[in-house]
Design a protein around this motif. Structure first.
Motif, PDB file in Angstrom:
ATOM      1  N   PHE A 152       0.566  -1.517  -0.411  1.00 34.18           N
ATOM      2  CA  PHE A 152      -0.194  -0.145   0.343  1.00 34.18           C
ATOM      3  C   PHE A 152       0.636   1.206  -0.462  1.00 34.18           C
ATOM      4  N   THR A 153       0.280   2.232  -0.787  1.00 28.98           N
ATOM      5  CA  THR A 153       0.860   3.309  -0.531  1.00 28.98           C
ATOM      6  C   THR A 153       0.046   5.049  -0.183  1.00 28.98           C
ATOM      7  N   GLU A 154       0.453   6.214  -0.494  1.00 29.27           N
ATOM      8  CA  GLU A 154       0.034   6.895  -0.259  1.00 29.27           C
ATOM      9  C   GLU A 154      -1.689   7.389  -0.826  1.00 29.27           C
ATOM     10  N   GLU A 155      -1.378   6.379  -2.152  1.00 28.70           N
ATOM     11  CA  GLU A 155      -2.388   6.720  -2.814  1.00 28.70           C
ATOM     12  C   GLU A 155      -3.582   6.542  -3.019  1.00 28.70           C
ATOM     13  N   ASP A 156      -3.339   5.078  -1.453  1.00 27.89           N
ATOM     14  CA  ASP A 156      -4.770   4.040  -1.225  1.00 27.89           C
ATOM     15  C   ASP A 156      -4.717   5.004  -0.323  1.00 27.89           C
ATOM     16  N   TYR A 157      -4.395   5.783   0.487  1.00 23.75           N
ATOM     17  CA  TYR A 157      -5.172   5.988   2.402  1.00 23.75           C
ATOM     18  C   TYR A 157      -6.432   6.183   2.082  1.00 23.75           C
ATOM     19  N   ARG A 158      -7.650   5.983   0.533  1.00 23.94           N
ATOM     20  CA  ARG A 158      -8.914   6.323   1.230  1.00 23.94           C
ATOM     21  C   ARG A 158      -9.818   4.817   1.581  1.00 23.94           C
ATOM     22  N   ARG A 159      -8.700   3.996   0.630  1.00 24.03           N
ATOM     23  CA  ARG A 159      -9.050   2.763   0.823  1.00 24.03           C
ATOM     24  C   ARG A 159      -9.144   1.751   2.508  1.00 24.03           C
ATOM     25  N   ARG A 160      -7.892   2.905   2.929  1.00 25.00           N
ATOM     26  CA  ARG A 160      -7.670   2.216   4.340  1.00 25.00           C
ATOM     27  C   ARG A 160      -8.598   1.433   4.916  1.00 25.00           C
ATOM     28  N   ARG A 161      -8.951   0.781   6.461  1.00 25.07           N
ATOM     29  CA  ARG A 161      -9.660   0.083   7.098  1.00 25.07           C
ATOM     30  C   ARG A 161      -9.043  -0.305   8.724  1.00 25.07           C
ATOM     31  N   PRO A 162      -9.245   0.344   9.475  1.00 24.74           N
ATOM     32  CA  PRO A 162      -8.712  -0.033  10.720  1.00 24.74           C
ATOM     33  C   PRO A 162      -8.717  -0.915  11.587  1.00 24.74           C
ATOM     34  N   HIS A 163      -7.918  -0.810  12.656  1.00 25.34           N
ATOM     35  CA  HIS A 163      -8.219  -2.871  12.883  1.00 25.34           C
ATOM     36  C   HIS A 163      -9.307  -1.771  14.174  1.00 25.34           C
ATOM     37  N   PRO A 164     -10.229  -3.024  14.783  1.00 21.95           N
ATOM     38  CA  PRO A 164     -11.536  -2.382  15.785  1.00 21.95           C
ATOM     39  C   PRO A 164     -11.259  -1.927  16.812  1.00 21.95           C
ATOM     40  N   ASN A 165      -9.720  -1.496  17.740  1.00 17.54           N
ATOM     41  CA  ASN A 165      -9.389  -1.095  17.965  1.00 17.54           C
ATOM     42  C   ASN A 165      -9.236   0.696  18.242  1.00 17.54           C
ATOM     43  N   PHE A 166      -9.029   0.985  16.516  1.00 16.28           N
ATOM     44  CA  PHE A 166      -8.641   1.955  16.322  1.00 16.28           C
ATOM     45  C   PHE A 166      -9.179   3.075  15.705  1.00 16.28           C
ATOM     46  N   LYS A 167     -10.519   2.840  15.499  1.00 13.65           N
ATOM     47  CA  LYS A 167     -11.272   3.160  14.825  1.00 13.65           C
ATOM     48  C   LYS A 167     -11.718   4.581  15.657  1.00 13.65           C
ATOM     49  N   GLU A 168     -11.100   4.957  16.687  1.00 10.80           N
ATOM     50  CA  GLU A 168     -10.955   6.489  17.303  1.00 10.80           C
ATOM     51  C   GLU A 168      -9.714   7.355  15.790  1.00 10.80           C
ATOM     52  N   HIS A 169      -8.874   6.255  15.720  1.00  7.36           N
ATOM     53  CA  HIS A 169      -7.815   7.389  15.669  1.00  7.36           C
ATOM     54  C   HIS A 169      -8.024   7.689  14.346  1.00  7.36           C
ATOM     55  N   ILE A 170      -8.925   6.488  13.309  1.00  4.14           N
ATOM     56  CA  ILE A 170      -9.548   7.077  11.248  1.00  4.14           C
ATOM     57  C   ILE A 170      -9.978   7.785  12.028  1.00  4.14           C
ATOM     58  N   SER A 171     -10.806   8.197  12.969  1.00  6.02           N
ATOM     59  CA  SER A 171     -11.902   9.219  13.124  1.00  6.02           C
ATOM     60  C   SER A 171     -11.133  10.818  13.148  1.00  6.02           C
ATOM     61  N   ILE A 172     -10.281  11.198  14.078  1.00  2.37           N
ATOM     62  CA  ILE A 172      -9.283  11.927  14.120  1.00  2.37           C
ATOM     63  C   ILE A 172      -8.616  11.953  13.183  1.00  2.37           C
ATOM     64  N   GLU A 173      -7.996  11.551  12.108  1.00  2.00           N
ATOM     65  CA  GLU A 173      -7.717  11.962  11.209  1.00  2.00           C
ATOM     66  C   GLU A 173      -7.993  12.380   9.940  1.00  2.00           C
ATOM     67  N   ARG A 174      -9.611  11.934   9.586  1.00  2.00           N
ATOM     68  CA  ARG A 174     -10.229  12.273   8.848  1.00  2.00           C
ATOM     69  C   ARG A 174     -10.716  14.105   8.804  1.00  2.00           C
ATOM     70  N   LEU A 175     -10.756  14.271  10.906  1.00  3.91           N
ATOM     71  CA  LEU A 175     -11.244  15.217  11.151  1.00  3.91           C
ATOM     72  C   LEU A 175     -10.294  16.367  10.169  1.00  3.91           C
ATOM     73  N   VAL A 176      -8.802  16.008  11.187  1.00  5.62           N
ATOM     74  CA  VAL A 176      -8.122  16.962  10.121  1.00  5.62           C
ATOM     75  C   VAL A 176      -7.950  17.231   9.195  1.00  5.62           C
ATOM     76  N   LEU A 177      -7.408  15.751   8.122  1.00  6.09           N
ATOM     77  CA  LEU A 177      -7.088  15.939   6.500  1.00  6.09           C
ATOM     78  C   LEU A 177      -8.863  17.401   6.381  1.00  6.09           C
ATOM     79  N   LYS A 178      -9.735  17.341   6.446  1.00  3.57           N
ATOM     80  CA  LYS A 178     -10.877  17.977   6.744  1.00  3.57           C
ATOM     81  C   LYS A 178     -10.567  19.577   7.047  1.00  3.57           C
ATOM     82  N   MET A 179      -9.923  19.444   8.473  1.00  4.95           N
ATOM     83  CA  MET A 179      -9.901  21.436   8.804  1.00  4.95           C
ATOM     84  C   MET A 179      -9.390  22.008   8.082  1.00  4.95           C
ATOM     85  N   GLY A 180      -7.957  21.382   7.155  1.00  5.46           N
ATOM     86  CA  GLY A 180      -6.763  21.582   6.392  1.00  5.46           C
ATOM     87  C   GLY A 180      -6.839  21.841   4.153  1.00  5.46           C
ATOM     88  N   LYS A 181      -8.263  22.053   4.656  1.00  8.57           N
ATOM     89  CA  LYS A 181      -9.297  21.737   3.210  1.00  8.57           C
ATOM     90  C   LYS A 181      -9.694  23.437   2.876  1.00  8.57           C
TER      91      LYS A 181
END
Length: 692
Positions: A152-181
């Motif tokens: 996997f590379t950076e270009e595939d980041y929209r395909r990523r699926r987190p480990h069940p115990n790391f779902k909150e991590h991906i939520s914060i990732e999306r929030l950070v990317l959203k705020m920067g747009k």
């Protein structure tokens, strides 16, 4: 603070890093504190003299931990959200690391939201960097189901699926990317998916380093099959990526931070074990990891990840001076060197010499216990080697690739034959071989050793500690070549008078003397041999003197029968321990033991106080009774004395006074005067001549 910021050079950038007293953030903050803003934009890494570096500030978990104070200009502990926001507003770059501490998830989410709400009040453009983890990719479906090795590379980041115990991590990732747009010119945001971090003393892999270093297990455990591929990155390479993001401001806002390795969990643990420990691993059920207090749930989950990744953008666009580009396995020597330096794990090598029965073994045992190092004697090393060979011959050859039954059998037979021919002793050359192997073993190389009573001569020392090659410097200095990995750092020579040694042997228990060189004839012969060796032109102490390892002489006397003074003197000379301190379990046991001892001591003191009070009460009662008896006796004697003294006076009164008084009273009765007292007085005065 605002005034201070105005006086700073335009090139200075203030960088906030959360929890700069934690493993990962501390390394990142320390790395950036030595970086010049914009330095990664140039190929030449040469630093300008007096150049201004990043100014690092950050939060800390506790003010008692001063590790961050070496590189940070300011630290915040226990500040409220409102105060923290003010401090974030003063910074050019805000780095939030959630890769190793899930407790920071809520604060990171708040920080980006709060900054975005204040975007119109910024004094200048700001950058927010979120350091996340590859665990947000843990359950991502393969790019090609028929070829699972495609990374996997950076270009595939929209395909990523987190480990069940790391779902909150991906939520914060999306929030950070959203705020920067929304207002990129005011607030740019980046997310870094970091592989499992290693180096600079270790964190998630520390258990395997520590278990290998201490040598407490014969096989280092691998949880599960070990075939899972673990994406990793050296923590300083991750810091280099952060530096490049700050300098380059890339258009790609989601980045992977992984090295070029494709190592499995088994590869990593086996390499650590080979370099630091027994060289063997043991696959155990994954559930056993939960029994080890060193691991958190998140770390256990991270060690079970299996993911092929490639950081294309990092390699092609950034100017990173890699520490471990090829990964931990390929750079294990460098990683181990960092591990030893950062945790101050240095071997302590001691040699204790002296005449027979002077107490070398007693002192050596105390030193080994104090420093947690290994006690090496010739007798034990030989016995250990024979036992090791016998165990090897009983093993299944398939268990060990280096197994050579024929060579092991030949060596075992050679040792036993030699001992049978020499009355239980080995030839010097075989002793040298066994001792060199023992001193070169990983436990002795890692923690160190106390070499007890050997070598005894100059030639023996040369044979044991000889160097592999003689350098030009050795030739010029006339210094005998020596192996720096096994040569003692400290040499202590114990000595005592022959009379003291003889008395000490005589006082030893019969069980210790029987069938040993402490038997009378043998002891005197060994003592004479030792004194003769000490008079040779070249002694074993001369050998160490030539190597600039000057032996320290210590006189043993009967006043120090427990060898406490000698041991304390050696400990002062050697200094502080350079090994691991007590484990958490050992510390807990020590606290529990100390508490029990305190309780016992208090109970004993209470019992002693009650006993003393009871004894004092009995004593006081006895004293009171004795005093009462004595008081009565004194009163009786006083009464008798008074009575004895009053007899003459009574006799005198009865003879000379009472008749006159009686007659006066009779007259008074007869006359009955108006004033009887005056009458009696005048009567007695008139008739006083009658008194003799």
């Amino acid at each position: 603070m605002a005034d201070e910021q105005k006086t700073l050079s335009p090139r200075t950038k203030k960088v906030f890093v959360n929890l700069i007293d934690s493993y990962s953030s501390k390394c990142i903050g320390k790395f950036l504190s030595n970086c010049i803003p914009g330095a990664s934009l140039e190929d030449d890494e040469g630093e300008e003299e007096n150049a201004i570096t990043f100014q690092i500030v950050g939060t800390v978990e506790t003010t008692t931990d001063k590790r961050g104070s070496r590189f940070s200009s300011d630290e915040y502990c226990g500040v409220g959200r409102e105060d923290l926001l003010q401090r974030l507003m003063e910074c050019d770059v805000i780095v939030y690391n959630i890769s190793e501490n899930s407790a920071q998830l809520d604060e990171a989410s708040w920080a980006i939201s709060a900054l975005h709400s204040e975007i119109n009040n910024f004094g200048g453009p700001k950058m927010f960097i979120l350091i996340s983890t590859v665990m947000t990719w843990a359950l991502t479906k393969p790019i090609d189901p028929d070829d699972l090795d495609i990374p996997f590379t950076e270009e595939d980041y929209r395909r990523r699926r987190p480990h069940p115990n790391f779902k909150e991590h991906i939520s914060i990732e999306r929030l950070v990317l959203k705020m920067g747009k929304m207002k990129k010119s005011r607030l740019s945001t980046y997310v870094v998916a970091a592989g499992l971090q290693y180096g600079m003393g270790e964190n998630i892999f520390h258990y395997f380093f520590r278990a290998s270093w201490l040598g407490e297990v014969s096989r280092v455990p691998v949880f599960g099959s070990g075939s899972n591929v673990i994406p990793t990155i050296h923590v300083n390479d991750l810091a280099g990526l952060i530096q490049n993001i700050i300098d380059h401001k890339p258009k790609t806002h989601y980045l992977m931070a992984v090295d070029d390795s494709d190592n499995t969990f088994e590869d990593i643990v086996k390499t650590i074990s080979s370099v630091l420990g027994p060289g063997k691993i043991e696959k155990v059920p994954k559930e056993e990891a939960f029994l080890i207090k060193d691991f958190t749930q998140g770390q256990i989950d991270s060690l079970s990840i299996s993911l092929h990744t490639e950081a294309v953008f990092l390699k092609n666009r950034f100017n990173i001076h890699w520490v471990c580009e090829s990964g931990m396995v390929a750079s294990i020597d460098h990683v181990v060197k960092e591990y030893r330096q950062n945790r101050q794990l240095l071997p302590i090598r001691v040699c204790i010499l002296g005449p027979p029965a002077v107490g070398k073994t007693t002192v050596a045992a105390k030193i080994c216990k104090h420093y947690k190092i290994h006690h090496v004697t010739v007798k034990d090393a030989i016995a250990e080697k024979i036992t090791q060979l016998e165990e090897v011959l009983q093993m299944d050859s398939q268990e060990d690739e280096s197994f050579d039954a024929l060579a092991a059998q030949e060596l075992l037979d050679s040792l036993k034959d030699n001992m049978n021919q020499n009355g239980g002793r080995l030839d010097d050359q075989l002793v040298f071989q066994i001792l060199r192997e023992k001193l070169n073993s990983k436990p002795c190389r890692n923690q160190g050793f106390v070499l007890d009573g050997y070598p005894k001569t100059y030639d023996q020392a040369k044979e044991i500690f000889y160097g592999e090659e003689e350098t030009e410097e050795d030739t010029k200095s006339k210094m005998p070549p020596f192996n720096q990995n096994i040569i003692p750092d400290y040499v202590f020579s114990l000595d005592a008078t022959d009379e003291f040694l003889k008395i000490r042997v005589q006082n030893l228990p019969e069980s210790m003397v029987e069938d040993t060189h402490y038997a009378r004839d043998q002891f005197l012969r060994h003592l004479a041999e030792f004194r003769d060796c000490s008079l040779q032109d070249e002694t074993v102490l001369d050998y160490f003197d030539e190597l600039e390892i000057h032996p320290e002489h210590m006189e043993v006397t009967g006043e120090d029968s427990e060898y406490l003074a000698v041991t304390e003197k050696i400990i002062r000379a050697v200094g502080k321990a350079k090994n691991y301190g007590p484990s958490a379990e050992e510390q807990e046991e020590e606290v529990h033991r100390n508490d029990e001892e305190k309780i016992k001591l208090l109970a004993k003191e209470r019992e002693e106080r009650v006993r003393r009070d009871a004894e004092e009460a009995v004593w006081r009662a006895a004293q009171l009774e004795e005093w009462s008896k004595n008081r009565k006796e004194v009163k009786r004697q006083e009464q008798e004395l008074l009575e004895a003294r009053s007899i003459p006076l009574r006799n005198y009164l009865m003879k000379n006074v009472m008749p006159t008084v009686t007659h006066a009273l009779i007259e008074c009765y007869k006359i009955k005067p108006d004033d009887p007292v005056d009458f009696l007085a005048e009567y007695l005065l008139r008739n006083s001549a009658l008194v003799d």
